[in-house]
Design a protein around this motif. Structure first.
Motif, PDB file in Angstrom:
ATOM      1  N   LEU A   1      -2.010  16.429   3.524  1.00 49.19           N
ATOM      2  CA  LEU A   1      -1.580  17.631   2.835  1.00 49.19           C
ATOM      3  C   LEU A   1      -2.150  18.847   3.537  1.00 49.19           C
ATOM      4  O   LEU A   1      -3.276  18.821   4.018  1.00 49.19           O
ATOM      5  N   PRO A   2      -1.399  19.905   3.609  1.00 50.39           N
ATOM      6  CA  PRO A   2      -1.906  21.084   4.294  1.00 50.39           C
ATOM      7  C   PRO A   2      -3.040  21.713   3.492  1.00 50.39           C
ATOM      8  O   PRO A   2      -3.099  21.587   2.297  1.00 50.39           O
ATOM      9  N   VAL A   3      -3.927  22.355   4.221  1.00 48.80           N
ATOM     10  CA  VAL A   3      -5.063  22.980   3.543  1.00 48.80           C
ATOM     11  C   VAL A   3      -4.634  24.296   2.912  1.00 48.80           C
ATOM     12  O   VAL A   3      -5.097  24.688   1.859  1.00 48.80           O
ATOM     13  N   THR A   4      -3.682  24.960   3.577  1.00 46.05           N
ATOM     14  CA  THR A   4      -3.238  26.229   3.015  1.00 46.05           C
ATOM     15  C   THR A   4      -2.084  25.981   2.068  1.00 46.05           C
ATOM     16  O   THR A   4      -1.102  25.354   2.426  1.00 46.05           O
ATOM     17  N   VAL A   5      -2.229  26.445   0.872  1.00 49.19           N
ATOM     18  CA  VAL A   5      -1.150  26.316  -0.103  1.00 49.19           C
ATOM     19  C   VAL A   5      -0.967  27.655  -0.788  1.00 49.19           C
ATOM     20  O   VAL A   5      -1.819  28.534  -0.687  1.00 49.19           O
TER      21      VAL A   5
ATOM     22  N   LEU B   1      -1.951   5.532  -6.024  1.00 49.09           N
ATOM     23  CA  LEU B   1      -0.986   4.459  -6.243  1.00 49.09           C
ATOM     24  C   LEU B   1      -0.463   3.896  -4.917  1.00 49.09           C
ATOM     25  O   LEU B   1      -0.129   2.731  -4.808  1.00 49.09           O
ATOM     26  N   HIS B   2      -0.390   4.767  -3.914  1.00 46.60           N
ATOM     27  CA  HIS B   2       0.104   4.330  -2.615  1.00 46.60           C
ATOM     28  C   HIS B   2      -1.023   3.937  -1.669  1.00 46.60           C
ATOM     29  O   HIS B   2      -0.793   3.706  -0.489  1.00 46.60           O
ATOM     30  N   GLY B   3      -2.247   3.909  -2.200  1.00 50.81           N
ATOM     31  CA  GLY B   3      -3.378   3.510  -1.371  1.00 50.81           C
ATOM     32  C   GLY B   3      -3.834   4.585  -0.405  1.00 50.81           C
ATOM     33  O   GLY B   3      -4.633   4.314   0.484  1.00 50.81           O
ATOM     34  N   ASN B   4      -3.322   5.810  -0.566  1.00 47.14           N
ATOM     35  CA  ASN B   4      -3.739   6.899   0.325  1.00 47.14           C
ATOM     36  C   ASN B   4      -5.010   7.557  -0.208  1.00 47.14           C
ATOM     37  O   ASN B   4      -5.001   8.712  -0.634  1.00 47.14           O
ATOM     38  N   SER B   5      -6.092   6.812  -0.166  1.00 45.94           N
ATOM     39  CA  SER B   5      -7.335   7.298  -0.774  1.00 45.94           C
ATOM     40  C   SER B   5      -7.801   8.598  -0.123  1.00 45.94           C
ATOM     41  O   SER B   5      -8.222   9.525  -0.807  1.00 45.94           O
ATOM     42  N   ALA B   6      -7.728   8.651   1.200  1.00 43.96           N
ATOM     43  CA  ALA B   6      -8.230   9.838   1.906  1.00 43.96           C
ATOM     44  C   ALA B   6      -7.482  11.086   1.477  1.00 43.96           C
ATOM     45  O   ALA B   6      -8.084  12.132   1.242  1.00 43.96           O
ATOM     46  N   GLU B   7      -6.177  10.972   1.343  1.00 44.88           N
ATOM     47  CA  GLU B   7      -5.397  12.133   0.936  1.00 44.88           C
ATOM     48  C   GLU B   7      -5.659  12.510  -0.515  1.00 44.88           C
ATOM     49  O   GLU B   7      -5.611  13.678  -0.882  1.00 44.88           O
ATOM     50  N   ALA B   8      -5.928  11.498  -1.319  1.00 49.67           N
ATOM     51  CA  ALA B   8      -6.261  11.773  -2.721  1.00 49.67           C
ATOM     52  C   ALA B   8      -7.522  12.630  -2.781  1.00 49.67           C
ATOM     53  O   ALA B   8      -7.579  13.627  -3.509  1.00 49.67           O
ATOM     54  N   ILE B   9      -8.509  12.268  -1.985  1.00 47.69           N
ATOM     55  CA  ILE B   9      -9.766  13.020  -1.964  1.00 47.69           C
ATOM     56  C   ILE B   9      -9.516  14.429  -1.427  1.00 47.69           C
ATOM     57  O   ILE B   9     -10.044  15.423  -1.932  1.00 47.69           O
ATOM     58  N   LYS B  10      -8.676  14.507  -0.408  1.00 46.49           N
ATOM     59  CA  LYS B  10      -8.349  15.808   0.189  1.00 46.49           C
ATOM     60  C   LYS B  10      -7.667  16.724  -0.827  1.00 46.49           C
ATOM     61  O   LYS B  10      -7.915  17.924  -0.866  1.00 46.49           O
ATOM     62  N   THR B  11      -6.802  16.120  -1.634  1.00 41.27           N
ATOM     63  CA  THR B  11      -6.114  16.901  -2.656  1.00 41.27           C
ATOM     64  C   THR B  11      -7.115  17.435  -3.685  1.00 41.27           C
ATOM     65  O   THR B  11      -6.970  18.542  -4.199  1.00 41.27           O
TER      66      THR B  11
ATOM     67  N   ASP C   1     -11.315  15.068 -17.131  1.00 38.62           N
ATOM     68  CA  ASP C   1     -11.682  13.643 -17.116  1.00 38.62           C
ATOM     69  C   ASP C   1     -10.625  12.781 -16.406  1.00 38.62           C
ATOM     70  O   ASP C   1     -10.957  11.819 -15.718  1.00 38.62           O
ATOM     71  N   LEU C   2      -9.354  13.168 -16.556  1.00 35.51           N
ATOM     72  CA  LEU C   2      -8.300  12.362 -15.924  1.00 35.51           C
ATOM     73  C   LEU C   2      -8.315  12.507 -14.399  1.00 35.51           C
ATOM     74  O   LEU C   2      -7.965  11.575 -13.681  1.00 35.51           O
ATOM     75  N   THR C   3      -8.727  13.684 -13.939  1.00 34.43           N
ATOM     76  CA  THR C   3      -8.859  13.874 -12.494  1.00 34.43           C
ATOM     77  C   THR C   3      -9.783  12.791 -11.933  1.00 34.43           C
ATOM     78  O   THR C   3      -9.514  12.191 -10.888  1.00 34.43           O
ATOM     79  N   PHE C   4     -10.881  12.553 -12.652  1.00 32.32           N
ATOM     80  CA  PHE C   4     -11.869  11.606 -12.141  1.00 32.32           C
ATOM     81  C   PHE C   4     -11.406  10.153 -12.290  1.00 32.32           C
ATOM     82  O   PHE C   4     -11.744   9.316 -11.457  1.00 32.32           O
ATOM     83  N   VAL C   5     -10.628   9.884 -13.318  1.00 26.16           N
ATOM     84  CA  VAL C   5     -10.061   8.532 -13.423  1.00 26.16           C
ATOM     85  C   VAL C   5      -9.198   8.264 -12.187  1.00 26.16           C
ATOM     86  O   VAL C   5      -9.312   7.216 -11.542  1.00 26.16           O
ATOM     87  N   SER C   6      -8.349   9.246 -11.838  1.00 32.17           N
ATOM     88  CA  SER C   6      -7.458   9.067 -10.690  1.00 32.17           C
ATOM     89  C   SER C   6      -8.237   8.956  -9.382  1.00 32.17           C
ATOM     90  O   SER C   6      -7.909   8.146  -8.517  1.00 32.17           O
ATOM     91  N   LEU C   7      -9.262   9.795  -9.243  1.00 33.22           N
ATOM     92  CA  LEU C   7     -10.059   9.778  -8.016  1.00 33.22           C
ATOM     93  C   LEU C   7     -10.794   8.448  -7.856  1.00 33.22           C
ATOM     94  O   LEU C   7     -10.795   7.852  -6.769  1.00 33.22           O
ATOM     95  N   LEU C   8     -11.415   7.998  -8.935  1.00 33.61           N
ATOM     96  CA  LEU C   8     -12.172   6.743  -8.860  1.00 33.61           C
ATOM     97  C   LEU C   8     -11.225   5.576  -8.618  1.00 33.61           C
ATOM     98  O   LEU C   8     -11.549   4.619  -7.922  1.00 33.61           O
ATOM     99  N   ASN C   9     -10.039   5.689  -9.198  1.00 36.06           N
ATOM    100  CA  ASN C   9      -9.014   4.684  -8.968  1.00 36.06           C
ATOM    101  C   ASN C   9      -8.618   4.640  -7.492  1.00 36.06           C
ATOM    102  O   ASN C   9      -8.435   3.570  -6.911  1.00 36.06           O
ATOM    103  N   ALA C  10      -8.517   5.831  -6.897  1.00 36.09           N
ATOM    104  CA  ALA C  10      -8.198   5.902  -5.464  1.00 36.09           C
ATOM    105  C   ALA C  10      -9.289   5.209  -4.658  1.00 36.09           C
ATOM    106  O   ALA C  10      -9.004   4.461  -3.713  1.00 36.09           O
ATOM    107  N   CYS C  11     -10.540   5.439  -5.020  1.00 32.12           N
ATOM    108  CA  CYS C  11     -11.658   4.798  -4.316  1.00 32.12           C
ATOM    109  C   CYS C  11     -11.585   3.289  -4.489  1.00 32.12           C
ATOM    110  O   CYS C  11     -11.804   2.528  -3.543  1.00 32.12           O
ATOM    111  N   SER C  12     -11.263   2.869  -5.684  1.00 26.21           N
ATOM    112  CA  SER C  12     -11.184   1.443  -5.965  1.00 26.21           C
ATOM    113  C   SER C  12     -10.107   0.774  -5.103  1.00 26.21           C
ATOM    114  O   SER C  12     -10.339  -0.271  -4.501  1.00 26.21           O
ATOM    115  N   HIS C  13      -8.933   1.415  -5.042  1.00 32.90           N
ATOM    116  CA  HIS C  13      -7.851   0.828  -4.253  1.00 32.90           C
ATOM    117  C   HIS C  13      -8.136   0.874  -2.757  1.00 32.90           C
ATOM    118  O   HIS C  13      -7.589   0.104  -1.994  1.00 32.90           O
TER     119      HIS C  13
END
Length: 633
Positions: free
Chosen positions: A8-12, A339-349, A362-374
């Motif tokens: 994902l681009p850094v500039t948005v 969901l797509h296993g793109n953990s690095a991009e999830a963290i970047k987002t 709280d849901l942000t962290f559920v998704s992030l931790l889920n990304a780490c898990s996958h």
DNA sequence: GTTCCTATGC
């Protein structure tokens, strides 16, 4: 894709805070100016600013200004601040109370709303239609039927019984509490029993999972408008009836009722669940054709639809182009990437989100931790988990669940168990089930047995957990213990959720169960299945029967059970009904098994097709004999 | 009166 390449681009586009450019003029602002400024206060920082100006100008006790200030706090869900302001009011009136009660309802605190209502009556302020409507919302939210009836009595005494707004809220309060007879009684006494009242009744039935009755109410509506159709579609989606929801959408169009953005969000939600990418794309182009500028809801629904239908590139594209992004937009994107296993991009987002000034929840962290898990990212997972407190978020059972899943998956179930024992929350069935299955996977049967004993004592086991327990014992050859769980399921009337896979062909969703023979093309499907089986065996494939855990007779039957797993039927149907080499997208309700995973890898090699499979947890992008999950899932 | 995101197992 353009715009968003691999990362994902850094500039948005900067996140607009929903404020206009209106600023307070220097010097003493007029009362009118302050009122206008208050209307633009959507976040707490701006509210503080407005409050300071009000105090400086000695307008704290101005009734209208105080009301608008409380309204702003309520909308921003800053009830702590609102309460402080409210307590300084010398003579709060019914409007101030209404703003406060609405705020409490919006923040999910029904008791506070009801308490304030009684405080108001205690100070001899006569309730009007607005404040009774608000307190009824609080009763509905808190499922407080007793209180709802109490307020109903007061409404009658006050002569507000025929007030339309009050009536709607009374019906809703009764309906939310499940008191349908009381709701109907109010309904019948209303001067006009129109589409709005019926829509309220219908939605309440849906809230209680009473789909049949909800649909009956819908059928009773004479002139069906956009909102009642939308409420029908939403109710069906909420009750897991995705195909019926889409069917309703088609009927709505046949009925020449135009959808609005609410409708389309509901339809996109149904598409997300079903993996109906083609229809989802159609909705997207509909939005573009009618120049409906995606707000946060529409944008979020699109991001989610593309992600859950397997097109993560398009999902990112929508995200990048969206002008308004809120915490949910980010959460949706992060969970989609996970969901797509793109953990690095999830963290970047997540980094992007912070840069954008959006507070994670709280849901942000559920998704992030889920990304780490996958992604098997244990260290990073811990880092994120322990950083939660920096954002003022206390880990809940879901967050602990992600961590335990993460440790279990990477083969450290004992550490996961120790972590579980150190939590300050009760382990739930999901967490125990996850760890148990990971123990099984990594061969720690001693710990598995300990967890099984904890689970057995739980009274509210669902079918998945019972099947898991049965399979644990079956895998150990302990058929008697396994049978015990199957019997327990049977006795309680719990049915195993059958494995089900679907594929969208020409906009139609085709569903397959294990060994399904209901499809009109079944002969050709099974022929293809046999053909493929021979081809794969000649490629050196041999089935891994270990994964078949039912106590079936003999290896041959176990093998046969494998070949008719629902995802294979869906794939075979896709192979015979689409152009050669075109990609196939499969949605499965359960987790993909090891053997199917191996087989699909081979199929992509021999057929030169891409196959995208969404299972219960994540996506697998198969191509040329490999899978995007790297065999870790 | 209607809308997006929420860990796991079969």
């Amino acid at each position: 894709m353009s715009g968003c390449s691999s990362l994902l681009p850094v500039t948005v586009a900067p996140y607009p805070h929903g404020n206009s450019d209106r600023k307070l003029a220097k010097g003493a602002p007029s009362r009118i100016e302050i009122l206008a400024f208050l209307k633009t206060c959507k976040d707490i920082t701006r509210i503080h600013l407005a409050h300071a100006k009000i105090v400086r100008n000695g307008l704290q006790q101005d009734k209208f200004i105080a009301f608008e200030l409380l309204r702003a706090c309520s909308t921003a869900k800053s009830m702590e601040y609102a309460t402080k302001i409210f307590s300084t009011l010398e003579a709060p009136n019914v409007f101030h109370y209404t703003a406060m009660i609405d705020g409490h309802v919006l923040s999910g605190s029904s008791e506070d709303g009801i308490r304030l209502y009684y405080q108001m009556i205690g100070s001899s302020i006569i309730p009007d239609g607005y404040v009774t409507a608000s307190v009824l919302k609080a009763c509905g939210l808190g499922l407080d039927l007793r209180e709802g009836k109490e307020v109903h009595g007061q409404i009658m005494k006050l002569g507000l019984g025929c007030n339309r707004i009050v009536g709607i809220n009374l019906i809703e309060a009764y309906g939310k509490c499940g008191a349908f007879q009381d709701a109907w009684k109010v309904f019948e006494k209303m001067p006009e029993q129109d589409v709005v009242l019926r829509t309220v009744m219908m939605s309440c039935y849906f809230d209680h999972g009473r789909v049949e009755e909800a649909c009956a109410v819908f059928r009773g509506i004479g002139e069906k408008d956009t909102i009642c159709w939308t409420a029908l579609i939403d109710g069906l989606v909420g009750n897991g009836e995705m195909s019926k929801a889409l069917q309703a959408f088609r009927e709505m169009q046949r009925d020449n009722v135009n959808p609005n953005e609410f409708t389309l969000v509901c339809v996109l939600s149904a598409c997300s669940h079903l993996g109906a990418l083609e229809l989802g794309r159609w909705v997207h182009s509909y939005l573009r054709n009618f120049k409906i500028d995606p707000n946060c809801f529409v944008g979020g629904a699109l991001i989610n639809m593309y992600a859950r239908c397997g097109d993560i590139d398009e999902s990112k594209q929508v995200f990048c182009q969206l002008r308004d992004r809120d915490v949910t937009t980010y959460n949706t994107m992060i969970s989609g990437l996970a969901l797509h296993g793109n953990s690095a991009e999830a963290i970047k987002t997540f980094q992007l989100m912070k840069k954008d000034g959006i507070q994670p929840n709280d849901l942000t962290f559920v998704s992030l931790l889920n990304a780490c898990s996958h992604g098997g990212l244990a260290e990073l997972g811990f880092e994120i988990f322990y950083s939660m407190k920096d954002y003022g978020i206390r880990p809940q059972v879901e967050h602990y669940g992600c961590m335990i899943d993460l440790l279990g998956r990477i083969g450290r179930p004992r550490e996961a168990y120790d972590f579980m024992k150190s939590m300050n929350v009760h382990p739930d069935n999901i967490m125990l089930g996850s760890l148990l299955s990971n123990c099984k996977l990594h061969g720690d049967f001693e710990l598995a047995e300990i967890l099984a004993k904890i689970l057995i004592d739980q009274s509210d086991l669902d079918s998945g957990t019972l099947v898991l327990l049965a399979n644990l014992y079956a895998s150990q050859g302990r058929w008697d213990d396994a049978a015990l769980f199957r019997a327990r399921m049977k006795n309680r009337g719990i049915r195993k959720e059958p494995g089900c896979s679907s594929i969208e062909v020409d906009g139609n969703i085709h569903e397959f169960l294990l060994g399904d023979i209901r499809h009109p093309e079944r002969d050709r499907i099974y022929l293809k299945l046999g053909e493929l089986d021979e081809l794969l065996r000649s490629e050196g494939y041999s089935p891994v029967i270990k994964v078949v855990l039912h106590d079936l007779e003999g290896d041959e039957e176990k093998e046969r059970t494998l070949t008719i797993h629902s995802e294979r039927l869906a794939i075979c149907y896709g192979l015979i009904s689409t152009e050669p080499k075109s990609p196939l997208r499969i949605v499965k309700n359960l987790r993909i098994c090891y053997d199917c995973h191996q087989v699909i890898k081979l199929i992509t090699r021999v057929t030169e097709r891409k196959i995208v499979v969404r299972d219960r947890n994540r996506f697998h992008h198969f191509e040329n004999g490999t899978c995007s999950c790297g065999d870790y899932w």
